[in-house]
Scaffold this motif. Structure first.
Motif, PDB file in Angstrom:
ATOM      1  N   SER A  37     -23.562  -4.384   4.818  1.00 31.77           N
ATOM      2  CA  SER A  37     -22.686  -5.428   3.943  1.00 31.77           C
ATOM      3  C   SER A  37     -21.460  -5.639   3.871  1.00 31.77           C
ATOM      4  O   SER A  37     -20.538  -4.458   4.993  1.00 31.77           O
ATOM      5  N   PHE A  38     -21.068  -6.566   3.664  1.00 33.94           N
ATOM      6  CA  PHE A  38     -19.447  -7.379   3.567  1.00 33.94           C
ATOM      7  C   PHE A  38     -18.805  -6.372   2.445  1.00 33.94           C
ATOM      8  O   PHE A  38     -19.399  -6.401   1.783  1.00 33.94           O
ATOM      9  N   ALA A  39     -17.761  -6.401   2.940  1.00 29.98           N
ATOM     10  CA  ALA A  39     -17.427  -5.292   2.279  1.00 29.98           C
ATOM     11  C   ALA A  39     -15.569  -6.624   1.610  1.00 29.98           C
ATOM     12  O   ALA A  39     -14.843  -6.665   2.741  1.00 29.98           O
ATOM     13  N   LEU A  40     -15.292  -6.502   0.420  1.00 29.70           N
ATOM     14  CA  LEU A  40     -13.531  -6.990  -0.183  1.00 29.70           C
ATOM     15  C   LEU A  40     -12.948  -5.878  -0.728  1.00 29.70           C
ATOM     16  O   LEU A  40     -13.764  -5.447  -1.803  1.00 29.70           O
ATOM     17  N   ALA A  41     -12.257  -5.238  -0.276  1.00 25.86           N
ATOM     18  CA  ALA A  41     -10.883  -4.564  -0.880  1.00 25.86           C
ATOM     19  C   ALA A  41      -9.717  -5.098  -1.519  1.00 25.86           C
ATOM     20  O   ALA A  41      -8.968  -5.856  -1.366  1.00 25.86           O
ATOM     21  N   PHE A  42      -9.382  -4.800  -2.806  1.00 24.98           N
ATOM     22  CA  PHE A  42      -8.449  -5.233  -3.582  1.00 24.98           C
ATOM     23  C   PHE A  42      -7.327  -3.670  -3.462  1.00 24.98           C
ATOM     24  O   PHE A  42      -8.241  -2.741  -4.557  1.00 24.98           O
ATOM     25  N   ARG A  43      -6.323  -3.475  -3.046  1.00 22.99           N
ATOM     26  CA  ARG A  43      -5.073  -2.010  -3.991  1.00 22.99           C
ATOM     27  C   ARG A  43      -4.986  -2.456  -4.509  1.00 22.99           C
ATOM     28  O   ARG A  43      -4.000  -3.367  -4.801  1.00 22.99           O
ATOM     29  N   LEU A  44      -4.605  -1.245  -5.897  1.00 20.82           N
ATOM     30  CA  LEU A  44      -4.597  -0.857  -6.933  1.00 20.82           C
ATOM     31  C   LEU A  44      -3.228  -0.760  -6.481  1.00 20.82           C
ATOM     32  O   LEU A  44      -2.197  -0.953  -7.504  1.00 20.82           O
ATOM     33  N   SER A  45      -3.018  -0.045  -5.718  1.00 21.14           N
ATOM     34  CA  SER A  45      -1.354   1.519  -5.860  1.00 21.14           C
ATOM     35  C   SER A  45      -1.777   2.039  -4.511  1.00 21.14           C
ATOM     36  O   SER A  45      -2.527   1.945  -4.122  1.00 21.14           O
ATOM     37  N   GLY A  46      -0.480   2.335  -4.378  1.00 20.29           N
ATOM     38  CA  GLY A  46       0.178   3.355  -2.905  1.00 20.29           C
ATOM     39  C   GLY A  46      -0.233   2.684  -1.801  1.00 20.29           C
ATOM     40  O   GLY A  46      -0.409   1.369  -2.192  1.00 20.29           O
ATOM     41  N   GLN A  47      -0.187   3.289  -0.603  1.00 20.69           N
ATOM     42  CA  GLN A  47      -0.997   2.439   0.350  1.00 20.69           C
ATOM     43  C   GLN A  47      -2.217   3.447   1.116  1.00 20.69           C
ATOM     44  O   GLN A  47      -2.582   4.028   0.737  1.00 20.69           O
ATOM     45  N   ILE A  48      -2.855   1.994   1.750  1.00 25.25           N
ATOM     46  CA  ILE A  48      -4.023   2.377   2.401  1.00 25.25           C
ATOM     47  C   ILE A  48      -3.948   2.136   3.873  1.00 25.25           C
ATOM     48  O   ILE A  48      -3.587   0.744   3.957  1.00 25.25           O
ATOM     49  N   SER A  49      -4.694   2.920   4.844  1.00 23.06           N
ATOM     50  CA  SER A  49      -4.602   1.988   6.424  1.00 23.06           C
ATOM     51  C   SER A  49      -5.807   2.434   7.247  1.00 23.06           C
ATOM     52  O   SER A  49      -6.541   3.617   6.493  1.00 23.06           O
ATOM     53  N   TYR A  50      -6.034   2.096   8.068  1.00 23.27           N
ATOM     54  CA  TYR A  50      -7.237   2.605   8.496  1.00 23.27           C
ATOM     55  C   TYR A  50      -6.662   3.284  10.293  1.00 23.27           C
ATOM     56  O   TYR A  50      -5.282   2.873  11.014  1.00 23.27           O
TER      57      TYR A  50
END
Length: 256
Positions: A37-50
Motif C-alpha cells: 500500500s501507498f502511505a500518505l503522512a501528515f505531520r501533526l506535531s513534533g519532528q519525525i525522521s527516518y
C-alpha cells in the motif's frame, strides 16, 4: 507510542484501507516492514525522521511513500504526532493521474502532486481541529475533493486476488496467461495502477505472509514452502524486508 486506527467512510472505503494517528510521548523508533500500500503522512506535531544508513533524514510535513521492498525505521521525537492514510492496493490511482511506479522505494513531498496552496489550507485546518475524530473528518473531506477515478481496473483486481491466493508464490508469465494478456502489456498496466511490477508486488505479499505467521516450527520448511532453493537466499531477502535475521525476528517481532 499510541497508535489509533480509524476506518474510512463508505465513500472512500474502496480506496482507503485505514487511517492511523500515531502519537509518541517519548523519543522512539518504529520498525515498519513493507506492505503493498501507498502511505500518505501528515505531520501533526513534533519532528519525525527516518533512519537511512545510520543517518537521520527529516520527513516532509506531508509525505507520500511508495511501495518498498526493504524495512524502514521511523524516529519520532518526544511529543510527535502524525496522521497516516494507508491506501488500498489500487487506491492511490483513483486520486492521481501521474505514473506511480516512479515512487517505488521513494518518499516525496505531496506538493509534487498537489498545489502547495491547497496543502497549506489542509495543514491549517488540521491544526485547528480539537480532536482526532475531527482530524479524520478533515482528511476525508480533502481526499474526496481530489478523487478523480472511482472505477478500478478489473484485470489488475483479478491479478491482485490471484497473487494473494498463492501468498505471492506465482509465476508472472503464468499469471498473465491466465488473464489472457501478453506479459509485457500486463506488467505495464499493473505498474501503472499499483506502483510496483507484478514480481515486486508478489515478493512483498510473499514476505508479508511469512512475517505475519506464528513462530514457525522449522525455518527450513519455511524456506522451501515459499519457493526458495537455499536458506542463505531466503535469509538475505528476509533481512532486507525486516532488518533482522529470521531467528531474531521470530523471537519477538515488533512492527506495524
Amino acid at each position: 507510542m499510541k497508535i489509533t486506527t480509524y476506518i474510512p467512510t463508505a465513500q472512500l472505503k474502496p480506496f482507503i484501507k485505514d487511517y492511523k494517528i500515531i502519537e509518541s510521548q517519548y523519543d522512539t523508533t518504529n520498525q515498519v516492514v513493507p506492505n503493498a500500500s501507498f502511505a500518505l503522512a501528515f505531520r501533526l506535531s513534533g519532528q519525525i525522521s527516518y533512519i537511512n544508513n545510520d543517518r537521520s533524514v527529516d520527513l516532509p510535513n506531508i509525505a507520500l511513500s511508495g511501495l518498498r521492498k526493504s524495512v524502514r525505521f521511523i524516529h519520532y521525537k518526544k511529543n510527535s504526532g502524525t496522521l497516516i492514510v494507508s491506501f488500498s492496493e489500487q487506491g492511490l490511482s483513483a486520486f492521481f493521474r501521474q505514473p506511480l511506479y516512479d515512487l517505488f522505494e521513494q518518499t516525496v513531498p505531496l506538493d509534487h502532486y498537489i498545489p502547495p496552496a491547497t496543502l497549506a489550507l489542509v495543514e491549517e485546518r488540521l491544526a485547528e481541529m480539537s480532536n482526532n475524530q475531527l482530524r479524520i473528518a478533515c482528511m476525508e473531506e480533502f481526499l474526496i475533493s481530489i478523487l478523480i477515478n472511482r472505477t478500478p481496473d478489473l484485470l489488475v483486481t483479478e491479478a491482485i486476488h490471484k497473487i494473494h491466493s498463492t501468498r505471492g508464490n506465482i509465476r508472472i508469465k503464468e499469471l498473465a496467461a491466465a488473464l489472457c494478456i501478453s506479459q509485457d502489456a500486463f506488467e505495464k498496466r499493473f505498474r501503472k495502477v499499483t506502483g510496483a511490477s507484478p514480481k515486486q508486488f508478489s515478493q512483498i505479499i510473499k514476505m508479508n505472509a511469512i512475517v505475519h505467521q506464528p513462530n514457525p516450527a522449522s525455518l527450513l520448511d519455511l524456506v522451501f514452502e515459499n519457493g526458495y532453493y537455499d536458506q542463505p537466499h531466503f535469509n538475505r531477502d528476509f533481512k532486507l524486508f525486516t532488518g533482522q535475521t529470521p531467528t531474531d525476528f521470530f523471537k519477538s517481532p515488533s512492527f506495524w
